[in-house]
Motif scaffolding. Structure first.
Motif, mmCIF file in Angstrom:
data_model
loop_
_atom_site.group_PDB
_atom_site.id
_atom_site.type_symbol
_atom_site.label_atom_id
_atom_site.label_comp_id
_atom_site.label_asym_id
_atom_site.label_seq_id
_atom_site.Cartn_x
_atom_site.Cartn_y
_atom_site.Cartn_z
ATOM 1 N N UNK A 280 0.851 -1.201 0.000
ATOM 2 C CA UNK A 280 0.000 0.000 0.000
ATOM 3 C C UNK A 280 0.875 1.235 0.000
ATOM 4 N N UNK A 281 0.394 2.314 -0.625
ATOM 5 C CA UNK A 281 1.168 3.551 -0.660
ATOM 6 C C UNK A 281 0.387 4.705 -0.042
ATOM 7 N N UNK A 545 11.431 -7.217 0.957
ATOM 8 C CA UNK A 545 12.386 -6.458 0.167
ATOM 9 C C UNK A 545 12.585 -5.082 0.793
ATOM 10 N N UNK A 546 13.266 -4.201 0.074
ATOM 11 C CA UNK A 546 13.596 -2.863 0.554
ATOM 12 C C UNK A 546 12.667 -1.857 -0.109
ATOM 13 N N UNK A 547 12.036 -0.997 0.690
ATOM 14 C CA UNK A 547 11.128 0.021 0.162
ATOM 15 C C UNK A 547 11.924 1.223 -0.322
ATOM 16 N N UNK A 555 1.941 8.015 -10.599
ATOM 17 C CA UNK A 555 1.009 6.903 -10.421
ATOM 18 C C UNK A 555 1.391 6.002 -9.259
ATOM 19 N N UNK A 556 2.669 5.737 -9.112
ATOM 20 C CA UNK A 556 3.109 4.775 -8.099
ATOM 21 C C UNK A 556 4.507 5.165 -7.631
ATOM 22 N N UNK A 557 4.629 6.165 -6.755
ATOM 23 C CA UNK A 557 5.929 6.743 -6.422
ATOM 24 C C UNK A 557 6.835 5.873 -5.559
ATOM 25 N N UNK A 558 6.318 4.769 -5.003
ATOM 26 C CA UNK A 558 7.147 3.861 -4.208
ATOM 27 C C UNK A 558 7.255 2.517 -4.904
ATOM 28 N N UNK A 559 8.371 1.830 -4.660
ATOM 29 C CA UNK A 559 8.595 0.513 -5.249
ATOM 30 C C UNK A 559 9.409 -0.317 -4.265
ATOM 31 N N UNK A 560 9.523 -1.597 -4.561
ATOM 32 C CA UNK A 560 10.362 -2.485 -3.772
ATOM 33 C C UNK A 560 11.593 -2.839 -4.595
ATOM 34 N N UNK A 561 12.707 -3.063 -3.929
ATOM 35 C CA UNK A 561 13.930 -3.473 -4.607
ATOM 36 C C UNK A 561 14.697 -4.411 -3.695
ATOM 37 N N UNK A 562 15.802 -4.939 -4.193
ATOM 38 C CA UNK A 562 16.568 -5.867 -3.381
ATOM 39 C C UNK A 562 17.817 -6.343 -4.089
#
Length: 838
Positions: A280-281, A545-547, A555-562
């Motif tokens: 959720x954002x 993962x890492x936020x 549209x979707x300013x946050x993502x997950x990465x790792x």
């Protein structure tokens, strides 16, 4: 629980005492080829080989004359193979710029000879001019007439090259050779033989040439109508560039120019493509952005060398003006074409945003951002990796600032066994710079390949990715190489990695060649994978993962990465904060402190225990370092000392070389550090177990052509090593281990037990670290440290005048005693002030 006050690390400059006279402790010993059965017959066979070469040399010289190659640069490459199961003896100082026979490459038992189903052979390529060819024939004639009786007395003296020994020039080369012939295209191939181009069509080659032949090589390219990609990258004696040509055209280029040293497969940067969205954002981003306080204008910068960064993301806008967004190719846009770079920017700036999501206090940033696109967008022409990294640094350094570089990209197609490559060598070159304006470059070790169609297999994790070698350019000696571990083990779903263990796809150096330095240096958070039903495959777990920030700014300013990309960005986040706190620290110190403060998690230590019990590996400590490096930085220890956990940082320099008798270069000096030490406090603790850490960090100037000559010891310009005074010995005696001229003739007998890993595991790198544990009363006398030079290529090339340079290094020493038992910080601080005053 008592909370210890956080104190600044203690910092000193130039307190080492240089030796008045220095002679390195020698190793001694010389090797000889096994004698041939019939030297006259052997020489006649080699002469027959050379007669065949002679006619080809005349033809090639005529071709070179037609395109106006200067007379003194006309010649050809010859290949010499060793006798069966016999090493090929080549002069230790032979190189492409020496007089006479010029060594281009030396390959020990290369795969291309093994594929002939032959026993082991070595292969060397030499360049011969008309004059050096005549000299070779003349030497062969003298070799043919030489008998073992002629050289008995000279051999006892260990001298084969003087007139008195009567051994001809290149005696050992002739004695160990089996055949001499014109070099062919595959003789120049030093990469994995499976990558050698098999088709007749055009392909891209990485071509290494002699620097003194640049004009000739360019002229030959024009004459043969052959094109290149990107700019050449220059080192001390060689240049590397990408060339587009058919195998036939490449053979003609080698034959006509006489400039080529070696060939490898071409490479460019690539990104991993992990895509996952947070659960959720909502209004998180708006609230976070309101709390962000940008870093001051004078703050350090983090240069993201990646796929671009979208500065329109509201969390990044204040830290990345569009004027600081660049690209290494005019054909590429400066915007993020993939999304990877914007994710790295968020981690580099904030760390894991999941840790900043709650609360109302301001988020004070300690660094700002820069962005350079170094990876080609889909459909865009590649820029060679070695060229891209050089261009990227040139672009951001158009503005003066303190900065750390984040390279979460790998050079696809380059070896994964620890050998230097064009890209890792340029990282070493750029980090060293001129030896004064050094650079800190954080590099990802790379991830085990996986995709939706070929997911990561859980079975690979049992041996912690042993078969998947760290990718280029993370083998660079001067880089801070980052692997990934994970503390994310949330939820009820089955996960691949236990908390504190290796992040599932993080590559390791367990299978690297023995001469390579151990990597990674440290590990940072890289997230976890969840196990699919059936237990065979796995995939990234969005919850683990890492936020971070996303390129989809609206549209979707946050993502997950790792994986290791996120880990590398996290390392630059810590490094930039350390730079902001201690702005006077050298880059050698910043890099050293990232390792010096690192600790293994309980899960990593458990891996060591398992390895020791299983007897599955010969050296459990080496395996531990090959998987996890020295662990993950303890942030409190990275930034601060306490009364019971003191860190002393000494920044110093020495001049490793000087001109000696007969104008020969020799090692010049070592330095001995009599450190301010809490002697009384440690003696009072008596048998209490305490810990000392020691780290030596320095940068080298690379010569990648040394690897082509099989001289790994000559890849660095120099090396350094450190040694501590041992319990019960004098300062003079402590220096004997490195200086044969130290004023003490007592025998060496003091033991040096108590080290955690042993310096033997990290002696090949430029970042040497070890941990000592033992009783406090023994540490009380360990207040002296020797730092001594080891020869590298600077000692071979007098005309470069590198021997006049001083080399900088940083020495970090920490002492940790049980909390509340003693104040060791205060006496060291006082002693240091007195020392500086004096």
């Amino acid at each position: 629980m008592v909370i210890m006050a956080l104190l600044p690390h203690l910092h000193a400059h130039n307190i080492g005492l240089a030796s008045k006279e220095f002679r390195a402790v020698g190793r001694g010993g010389t090797k000889e080829p096994s004698p041939v059965e019939n030297r006259r017959e052997h020489a006649q066979k080699l002469r027959s080989d050379l007669e065949l070469v002679a006619s080809q040399l005349d033809d090639i010289r005529k071709e070179q004359a037609s395109i106006k190659v200067p007379l003194k640069q006309r010649g050809m490459a010859i290949a010499i193979e060793s006798r069966e199961d016999e090493p090929l003896f080549v002069s230790a100082t032979a190189r492409s710029t020496t007089q006479g026979l010029k060594l281009l490459t030396l390959q020990v038992n290369p795969e291309k000879l093994q594929q002939r189903n032959q026993p082991a052979h070595d292969l060397a390529n030499f360049f011969v001019s008309r004059d050096s060819f005549k000299s070779l024939l003349n030497a062969l004639g003298k070799y043919e007439q030489w008998t073992d009786e002629d050289g008995d007395f000279a051999d006892l003296l260990g001298n084969e090259e003087t007139e008195s020994s009567r051994r001809p020039a290149n005696f050992k080369l002739f004695e160990s050779a089996s055949l001499i012939r014109a070099a062919n295209l595959r003789d120049f191939w030093t990469d994995d033989i499976d990558k050698f181009p098999r088709k007749k069509s055009q392909t891209t080659w990485e071509v290494w040439t002699r620097l003194e032949y640049e004009e000739v090589f360019s002229k030959t390219l024009d004459a043969l109508e052959i094109s290149g990609e990107g700019r050449p990258t220059q080192f001390i004696e060689t240049a590397v560039r990408n060339i587009v040509a058919t195998p036939e055209a490449m053979q003609n280029l080698i034959r006509t120019s006489g400039a080529v040293v070696e060939l490898r497969s071409a490479s460019s940067f690539v990104s991993d493509y992990m895509n996952a969205l947070p659960d959720a954002q909502g209004g998180i981003v708006t609230e976070l952005a309101r709390r962000v306080v940008p870093a001051p204008a004078s703050a350090p910068r983090i240069a993201i060398l990646d796929t671009g960064v979208n500065p329109a993301n509201t969390l990044l806008t204040s830290s990345l003006p569009r004027s600081r967004c660049y690209t290494v190719s005019d054909d590429w846009a400066v915007t993020d074409h993939d999304g990877h770079g914007t994710k790295m920017a968020g981690v580099a700036l904030f760390g894991d945003l999941a840790n900043a999501g709650s609360g109302t206090s301001p988020i004070q940033l300690s660094a700002s951002l820069e962005s350079v696109v170094v990876t080609a967008p889909v459909g865009g022409g590649d820029v060679p990796a070695h060229d891209a990294i050089q261009k990227a640094i040139e672009l951001v350094e158009s503005e003066e600032a303190a900065r750390v570089f984040c390279l979460a990209q790998t050079a696809a197609g380059e070896p994964e066994d620890g050998r230097p490559t064009s890209t890792s060598a340029v990282i070493d070159k750029l980090a060293y710079a001129d030896g004064k304006n050094t650079r800190l470059i954080c590099v990802a070790v790379g991830n085990v390949d996986h995709s939706d169609s070929e997911p990561y297999q859980v079975a690979e994790y049992i041996e912690r990715n042993r078969r998947h070698g760290i990718q280029s350019p993370a083998q660079a000696l001067n880089a801070l190489s980052i692997g990934a571990f994970t503390n994310k083990a949330n939820g009820t779903i089955p996960l691949v990695a236990p908390a504190g263990d290796l992040s599932p796809t993080s590559r390791t150096s367990q299978e690297w060649i023995a001469r390579a330095a151990k990597k990674p240096d440290i590990v940072m958070e890289g997230g976890n994978f969840q196990i699919d039903r059936g237990g065979i495959f796995s995939r990234a777990s969005a919850r683990n993962l890492v936020l971070t920030t996303s390129r989809a700014a609206s549209a979707s300013p946050l993502a997950m990465t790792g994986e290791t990309s996120a880990a590398t960005a996290a390392a630059t986040h810590l490094a930039s904060r350390l730079m902001a706190r201690y702005p006077s620290f050298r880059m050698e110190t910043i890099r050293g402190m990232m390792v010096h403060s690192a600790e293994w998690t309980p899960a990593m230590v458990a891996q060591l225990t398992d390895l020791e019990r299983s007897n599955s590996v010969s050296d459990p400590w080496a395996t531990l370092l090959s998987r996890f490096g020295w662990g993950t930085p303890n942030e409190e220890r990275l930034y601060s000392s306490t009364e019971s956990d003191m860190t002393l940082i000494v920044e110093d320099s020495l001049r490793p070389y000087e001109l000696g008798d007969s104008d020969q270069l020799r090692l010049r000096e070592m330095k001995y550090f009599k450190l301010p030490w809490p002697t009384a406090e440690l003696r009072a603790l008596n048998q209490t177990e305490v810990e000392m850490r020691c780290t030596l960090s320095y940068f080298i100037e690379p010569d990648p052509n040394a690897i082509a000559r099989n001289r790994y010891d000559r890849y660095p310009s120099h090396r350094l090593k450190f040694d501590l005074r041992r319990f019960g010995e004098s300062d003079a005696k402590a220096q004997l281990r490195y200086n044969a001229l130290a004023e003490d003739d007592l025998s060496l007998g003091a033991t040096d037990d108590g080290w955690i890993a042993g310096k033997r595991l990290s002696g090949n790198g430029t970042l040497q670290h070890d941990i000592w544990r033992g009783p406090a009363y023994r540490l009380a006398e360990r207040d002296g440290i020797s730092v001594a030079p080891v020869k590298g290529w600077w000692s071979d090339i007098r005309q470069s005048e590198r021997y006049r340079r001083r080399i900088r290094f940083s020495l970090m020493v920490s002492i940790r005693v049980p909390q509340g038992t003693a104040n060791i910080y205060q006496p060291v601080s006082v002693a240091l002030q007195n020392l500086v005053t004096v």
